[in-house]
Scaffold this active site. Structure first.
Site, PDB file in Angstrom:
ATOM      1  N   GLU A  67      18.939 -36.797 -48.671  1.00  0.00           N
ATOM      2  CA  GLU A  67      18.421 -35.533 -48.154  1.00  0.00           C
ATOM      3  C   GLU A  67      17.021 -35.202 -48.667  1.00  0.00           C
ATOM      4  O   GLU A  67      16.487 -34.134 -48.372  1.00  0.00           O
ATOM      5  CB  GLU A  67      19.392 -34.400 -48.483  1.00  0.00           C
ATOM      6  CG  GLU A  67      20.715 -34.535 -47.748  1.00  0.00           C
ATOM      7  CD  GLU A  67      21.708 -33.445 -48.094  1.00  0.00           C
ATOM      8  OE1 GLU A  67      21.496 -32.767 -49.121  1.00  0.00           O
ATOM      9  OE2 GLU A  67      22.682 -33.281 -47.348  1.00  0.00           O
ATOM     10  N   LYS A 112      17.473 -38.547 -53.172  1.00  0.00           N
ATOM     11  CA  LYS A 112      18.435 -37.642 -53.809  1.00  0.00           C
ATOM     12  C   LYS A 112      19.702 -38.400 -54.198  1.00  0.00           C
ATOM     13  O   LYS A 112      20.355 -38.088 -55.186  1.00  0.00           O
ATOM     14  CB  LYS A 112      18.781 -36.500 -52.850  1.00  0.00           C
ATOM     15  CG  LYS A 112      19.688 -35.424 -53.435  1.00  0.00           C
ATOM     16  CD  LYS A 112      19.987 -34.354 -52.394  1.00  0.00           C
ATOM     17  CE  LYS A 112      20.879 -33.266 -52.965  1.00  0.00           C
ATOM     18  NZ  LYS A 112      21.319 -32.296 -51.930  1.00  0.00           N
ATOM     19  N   GLN A 113      20.044 -39.400 -53.391  1.00  0.00           N
ATOM     20  CA  GLN A 113      21.310 -40.109 -53.589  1.00  0.00           C
ATOM     21  C   GLN A 113      21.283 -41.449 -52.868  1.00  0.00           C
ATOM     22  O   GLN A 113      20.316 -41.778 -52.175  1.00  0.00           O
ATOM     23  CB  GLN A 113      22.456 -39.267 -53.038  1.00  0.00           C
ATOM     24  CG  GLN A 113      22.390 -39.050 -51.527  1.00  0.00           C
ATOM     25  CD  GLN A 113      23.097 -37.799 -51.080  1.00  0.00           C
ATOM     26  OE1 GLN A 113      22.589 -36.706 -51.196  1.00  0.00           O
ATOM     27  NE2 GLN A 113      24.307 -37.972 -50.567  1.00  0.00           N
ATOM     28  N   TRP A 126      30.728 -34.461 -44.628  1.00  0.00           N
ATOM     29  CA  TRP A 126      31.071 -35.880 -44.525  1.00  0.00           C
ATOM     30  C   TRP A 126      31.736 -36.377 -45.799  1.00  0.00           C
ATOM     31  O   TRP A 126      32.298 -37.475 -45.814  1.00  0.00           O
ATOM     32  CB  TRP A 126      29.822 -36.698 -44.223  1.00  0.00           C
ATOM     33  CG  TRP A 126      28.861 -36.811 -45.390  1.00  0.00           C
ATOM     34  CD1 TRP A 126      28.362 -35.789 -46.145  1.00  0.00           C
ATOM     35  CD2 TRP A 126      28.300 -37.999 -45.927  1.00  0.00           C
ATOM     36  NE1 TRP A 126      27.507 -36.264 -47.111  1.00  0.00           N
ATOM     37  CE2 TRP A 126      27.443 -37.624 -47.004  1.00  0.00           C
ATOM     38  CE3 TRP A 126      28.402 -39.350 -45.616  1.00  0.00           C
ATOM     39  CZ2 TRP A 126      26.725 -38.556 -47.756  1.00  0.00           C
ATOM     40  CZ3 TRP A 126      27.674 -40.272 -46.365  1.00  0.00           C
ATOM     41  CH2 TRP A 126      26.851 -39.867 -47.422  1.00  0.00           C
ATOM     42  N   ASP A 127      31.670 -35.568 -46.859  1.00  0.00           N
ATOM     43  CA  ASP A 127      32.298 -35.930 -48.131  1.00  0.00           C
ATOM     44  C   ASP A 127      33.733 -36.412 -47.924  1.00  0.00           C
ATOM     45  O   ASP A 127      34.185 -37.372 -48.550  1.00  0.00           O
ATOM     46  CB  ASP A 127      32.351 -34.711 -49.066  1.00  0.00           C
ATOM     47  CG  ASP A 127      30.987 -34.101 -49.343  1.00  0.00           C
ATOM     48  OD1 ASP A 127      30.067 -34.309 -48.520  1.00  0.00           O
ATOM     49  OD2 ASP A 127      30.847 -33.407 -50.353  1.00  0.00           O
TER      50      ASP A 127
END
Length: 660
Positions: A428, A525-526, A303-304
């Site tokens: 994640e 994580k983000q 998806w980046d």
């Protein structure tokens, strides 16, 4: 200008393999790492071809229905750079000096090395090289060998070498051995399992000559690789002239000028350079997480591309954006097949792939990230808004319809509204949850876009009614006591991770703790909910409360995280915090912040750098069909200049910091 040139002095950590990544050259089809010209144990040569991969069965100790079946690993094909060099029969092996200079304006790399024999005989080796953007099958090199302090016989041999498997025993789930035993027949190389083929036309040299002190021997090599057995006749100088023209055109639109911080200016240009280099152009390939610079993540597309890279391309290089989106259209049949295999309607795009088939062996952090469907829809909608290319949207509208059908099939209507269960959002470190805010927000947008297209093209009217209802009744969790947007139904009920007693060396957590340990805690994580806030306008006070709650729980173990937090911090007026996040993003690979630059560039973060500047500091947004900006420049930046292509017209912007 200094900020258009990259040298070894610009790297915080100059381990050989990091250098080879940062100075790598690519053109969307081919990528060549800047490995040492004479073989060394710490060098990691590699040539990568976009979309050229080998497959291997995924071996599960405990298999289950619908699990991904095969790995797809981008092949580290050839060593196009190593040469053998000897003086009077003695092999040169001792490197005493090296200098690299990458001209970001032209994509041309200049290198100088000093080698000597055990007897002290010294050779200067000078290289000039580039992966041609004019003829993408070609890697061009010019090599000059100079005797410094001796007279004698010099022998040089340089030929392309097939790289054979050499697996590392280091544990890191982000890397997999990328060399394979290719089958060779003439100039054709074929993978054993995926049955993909490459054809080559390599220049080779094997020559002995006499040199006196200061005398030189010079030669050129044009190494060509193609997926078809056809090669144009090209010359080094013609390719070089065209390379300069192509890069000049790129920078004339895409450059960003920053006054006040030369280090960050260079970091930004390095990132834009790599973005331009690694993007697929043929509609059949995309943009790997590490570009074409290393073997991290097996060359997979995530998806980046849609969420971190396409905003840059859509606003500055729309033809490249169109090619990357065309890839998604071309793999729609595989996405439909995957949804059917899992028992759902519509299409479900693979979380990580090259062929279009799912290759993620760990479904809680792979297939369960169904938000990729809505990410692709969001990118298509952004492309339409910015370019006005309605013809392409008409050709790609089935992506939007099929992903909308998936949401209606995967979610369900409850007393609370339309709910989507058993998903993993961008974070994640939190898996298989109900009503992830980001996923629901993106799915809502996907459904509404499908309704709009259905009305525009006067089709699927009955389905559009159901899509509209699901979108309107989408459920979003909210805690009335704390006034916090719920990342998902259960996140706020979990125990907070013990950050105070987590050693620095235990980050990233995924390398030191079992998923069950991580998933049961409040730890990110983000950016997750914060990413949704970046994409969709929310009440500022709400965004601020959510930011203050979630950011301290975020490890930023993912390279995708800092840039997003920076954009949101900018919009909240927290310019110092925004600047700190941006500075980390701009120089992440130059400083090897994540500790794994040797695996390849962090492409999504590089796109995030653009977001930090343009969406963050410049506050770019579209309001009623018009481009608008808001000045959020931090005190460290005196002025910011950039271009945006909007509706086919180039618009130039300049922001000045009135506080300076």
């Amino acid at each position: 200008m200094k900020t258009y040139t990259l040298t070894l002095d610009d790297l915080g950590n100059i381990e050989t393999q990091n250098v080879e990544t940062i100075f790598a050259q690519a053109n969307g089809f081919m990528g060549v790492r800047a490995s040492l010209p004479i073989q060394a144990n710490d060098s990691l040569p590699g040539t990568f071809i976009n979309g050229f991969y080998e497959t291997h069965p995924i071996i599960y100790g405990e298999n289950a229905y619908g699990y991904a079946k095969n790995h797809e690993t981008m092949v580290k094909c050839f060593d196009l750079r190593t040469l053998e060099l000897s003086v009077n029969g003695e092999v040169l092996s001792v490197l005493t000096e090296r200098n690299l200079k990458l001209n970001l304006m032209t994509g041309i790399l200049s290198e100088t090395y000093l080698y000597e024999t055990n007897l002290g005989q010294q050779i200067k080796l000078e290289l000039e090289s580039f992966t041609s953007h004019f003829n993408r099958t070609t890697y061009a090199q010019k090599i000059k060998i100079t005797a410094l302090n001796f007279s004698g016989e010099v022998h040089v041999k340089k030929e392309a070498k097939l790289l054979l498997p050499n697996s590392s025993k280091d544990f890191d789930p982000r890397v997999r051995e990328a060399s394979v035993n290719l089958q060779k027949q003439g100039n054709q190389y074929t993978t054993a399992n995926s049955k993909l083929s490459l054809y080559t036309k390599f220049d080779e040299i094997d020559e002995t000559f006499q040199l006196n002190p200061t005398q030189s021997f010079e030669f050129e090599q044009l190494n060509q690789i193609s997926k078809e057995n056809q090669f144009e006749i090209v010359s080094y100088e013609r390719l070089k002239v065209e390379q300069v023209k192509i890069f000049d055109t790129f920078w004339s639109v895409s450059d960003i000028e920053i006054d006040g911080d030369e280090t960050l200016q260079k970091g930004v240009r390095v990132n834009l350079y790599h973005l331009f280099n690694s993007a697929g152009r043929d509609g059949k390939t995309n943009f790997g997480a590490k570009g074409l610079t290393g073997e991290g993540y097996e060359g997979h597309y995530f998806w980046d591309t849609e969420m971190y890279l396409l905003p840059f391309f859509t606003h500055t290089q729309p033809e490249i954006a169109k090619s990357l989106l065309t890839y998604r259209l071309n793999i729609l049949p595989q996405a439909k097949q995957r949804a059917k295999e899992l028992g759902f309607a519509g299409a479900l795009y693979a979380w990580r792939t090259q062929s279009g088939h799912e290759t993620s062996a760990y479904y809680p952090a792979g297939t369960a990230q169904v938000h990729i469907n809505a990410d692709i829809a969001y990118a298509l909608e952004l492309y339409e808004k910015v370019t006005g290319d309605s013809a392409f949207i008409q050709s790609a509208k089935e992506i939007i319809y099929e992903t909308a059908r998936f949401w209606l099939s995967y979610g369900f209507m409850s007393q609370r509204g339309f709910e989507i269960h058993e998903v993993t959002g961008p974070d994640e470190y939190t898996a298989l949850v109900n009503n992830n805010y980001y996923t629901n927000k993106m799915a809502q947008n996907n459904l509404r876009y499908a309704v709009r297209l259905a009305h525009t093209f006067k089709e699927n009217q009955e389905e559009a009614t159901f899509w509209q209802t699901a979108a309107d009744k989408m459920y979003f969790g909210y805690d009335e006591t704390s006034k916090i947007t719920k990342q998902d139904d259960s996140f706020l009920d979990k125990q907070v991770w013990d950050f105070a007693h987590t050693p620095k060396e235990n980050y990233p957590l995924l390398l030191h703790y079992h998923p069950m340990k991580i998933y049961k805690h409040q730890v990110l994580k983000q950016a997750d909910t914060i990413l949704a806030h970046m994409l969709f306008a929310e009440e500022k006070a709400q965004v601020a409360r959510d930011f203050d709650f979630y950011e301290p729980l975020t490890t930023h173990d993912s390279s995708l995280s800092r840039a997003i937090h920076g954009v949101v911090a900018s919009r909240l007026g927290r310019t110092q915090q925004a600047y700190d996040f941006f500075a980390d993003s701009a120089t992440m690979d130059l400083s090897d912040m994540q500790g794994n630059a040797s695996h390849g560039i962090h492409a999504a973060n590089m796109g995030g750098t653009w977001l930090g500047l343009i969406y963050g500091f410049a506050g770019l947004h579209i309001d009623n069909g018009e481009l608008k900006i808001e000045n959020h420049l931090p005190k460290q930046i005196k002025a910011l200049r950039f271009n945006i292509l909007y509706q086919g017209k180039l618009q130039s912007f300049e922001l000045k910091n009135e506080k300076n």
